[in-house]
Write an enzyme that holds these catalytic residues in place. Structure first.
Site, PDB file in Angstrom:
ATOM      1  N   ASN A 191     -21.332 -17.723  11.729  1.00 16.41           N
ATOM      2  CA  ASN A 191     -20.110 -17.751  12.540  1.00 16.41           C
ATOM      3  C   ASN A 191     -18.880 -17.982  11.681  1.00 16.41           C
ATOM      4  O   ASN A 191     -17.837 -17.342  11.872  1.00 16.41           O
ATOM      5  CB  ASN A 191     -20.209 -18.849  13.603  1.00 16.41           C
ATOM      6  CG  ASN A 191     -20.762 -18.348  14.920  1.00 16.41           C
ATOM      7  OD1 ASN A 191     -20.692 -17.162  15.227  1.00 16.41           O
ATOM      8  ND2 ASN A 191     -21.309 -19.250  15.703  1.00 16.41           N
ATOM      9  N   ASP A 200     -21.608 -13.779  18.557  1.00 17.42           N
ATOM     10  CA  ASP A 200     -22.081 -13.441  19.899  1.00 17.42           C
ATOM     11  C   ASP A 200     -22.923 -12.168  19.880  1.00 17.42           C
ATOM     12  O   ASP A 200     -23.962 -12.086  20.559  1.00 17.42           O
ATOM     13  CB  ASP A 200     -20.895 -13.263  20.845  1.00 17.42           C
ATOM     14  CG  ASP A 200     -20.223 -14.580  21.204  1.00 17.42           C
ATOM     15  OD1 ASP A 200     -20.794 -15.642  20.879  1.00 17.42           O
ATOM     16  OD2 ASP A 200     -19.136 -14.535  21.801  1.00 17.42           O
ATOM     17  N   GLU A 227     -27.932 -21.484  19.050  1.00 16.69           N
ATOM     18  CA  GLU A 227     -28.628 -20.367  18.406  1.00 16.69           C
ATOM     19  C   GLU A 227     -30.144 -20.501  18.514  1.00 16.69           C
ATOM     20  O   GLU A 227     -30.895 -19.849  17.790  1.00 16.69           O
ATOM     21  CB  GLU A 227     -28.233 -20.279  16.924  1.00 16.69           C
ATOM     22  CG  GLU A 227     -28.703 -21.430  16.052  1.00 16.69           C
ATOM     23  CD  GLU A 227     -27.761 -22.628  16.045  1.00 16.69           C
ATOM     24  OE1 GLU A 227     -27.838 -23.423  15.093  1.00 16.69           O
ATOM     25  OE2 GLU A 227     -26.953 -22.766  16.981  1.00 16.69           O
TER      26      GLU A 227
END
Length: 313
Positions: A191, A200, A227
């Site tokens: 991320n 995403d 996650e």
């Protein structure tokens, strides 16, 4: 009924399932002829058989006689409503009992309707149509409430419900149940490097791949948190669960999603913990979840991008 069939096929890709439970073959035949063109029909000649079919087939509606051999309809309804696996199945009593008190008892047990014999085919079809419509609407609402908004797989609430339901089913059948907990390796770094929009997209692809890796309709995937994903595998031995977890790992690696922030590969990888238990009386699924969590920790501690497993079959 044709419209009902269209709606069920559109939303579920199958025909609605009706269980007819009556100890008189003539009554079963009449009801079968009314609904077999649009619905899949299951038939039971006594209460014990009705309960067995319900647990195995999970019908969408039950047409239930009151007076039957071994277990009467009232007790069948009582047991169905007490079992989380079958508690949401609507029950319509079709009976020769015609007193107001009989109807009060039936509705008090959780039945959605009460029809007096001899049956009027127009009335029975209309009421069955109404309750099949309500059942489909309720199923769709529950499914939406149980979905993870990003990935489309089950959410944590759905996972908790499925875990308990399948644990009880495996306890009843005395068969092993397996659980896979799976975590995307170094996802925070992913991320940070590629942005949350890419994160995403990564989560969606991983969830889709997990679903495609499962072959049986009763195997379930859920987003456990962040996650982390969970896969519930009822009636699955440890070696089979490990094989599934390894196949998932390879399929996710084969997506070839670049991850230059990872310390184990240049693409997105996963770590998995697998646990298997045969449910026992007095225990709960918490033991299975804790065992899988321990194995996931071991997979991470051992270098990630691997499967670690334990179980007591």
């Amino acid at each position: 009924m044709e419209r009902i069939l269209e709606d069920w096929l559109l939303h579920t890709n199958r025909r609605p399932k009706i269980l007819i439970a009556d100890d008189q073959p003539t009554n079963i035949r009449v009801l079968y002829e009314l609904f077999s063109a649009q619905c899949d029909i299951f038939m039971a000649a006594n209460g014990e058989q009705a309960l067995k079919i319900c647990r195995a087939e999970l019908p969408d509606l039950i047409l239930l006689d009151v007076v039957m051999e071994d277990i009467d309809g009232h007790e069948v309804c009582r047991r169905l409503k007490a079992d989380p696996l079958t508690s949401t199945i609507p029950v319509i009593f079709i009976t020769a009992q015609n007193q107001a008190a009989d109807e009060v008892i039936a509705l008090g047990l959780g039945a959605v309707d009460f029809i007096v014999k001899p049956i009027n085919s127009v009335i029975v079809r209309a009421r069955v149509q109404t309750h099949l419509t309500l059942k489909l609407q309720g199923d769709l609402l529950r499914a939406h409430a149980f979905l993870d908004g990003l990935t489309g797989v089950g959410n944590r609430r759905k996972f908790d419900d499925d875990l308990l339901t399948n644990w009880r089913q495996c306890l009843r059948d005395k068969v092993p149940m397996s659980l896979i907990l799976l975590d995307i390796d170094y996802f925070k770094r992913y991320n940070d490097r590629y942005g949350h929009q890419s994160g995403d997209s990564c989560l969606k692809l991983v969830a889709k791949t997990l679903c495609e890796s499962l072959r049986r309709p009763h195997d379930k995937v859920a987003r456990y948190g962040g996650e982390e994903f969970a896969c519930i595998l009822p009636k699955t031995k440890r070696e089979d669960a490990v094989r599934i977890a390894e196949a998932m790992q390879e399929r996710i690696r084969a997506l070839d999603i670049e991850h230059l922030g990872s310390e184990v590969d240049r693409v997105v990888t996963t770590s998995s913990g697998v646990a298997t238990l045969v449910p026992a009386l007095g225990g709960g699924p918490e033991a299975l979840l804790a065992a899988a969590d321990v194995q996931l920790y071991e997979a991470k501690r051992g270098g990630r991008a691997r499967v670690c497993a334990a179980g007591d079959e």
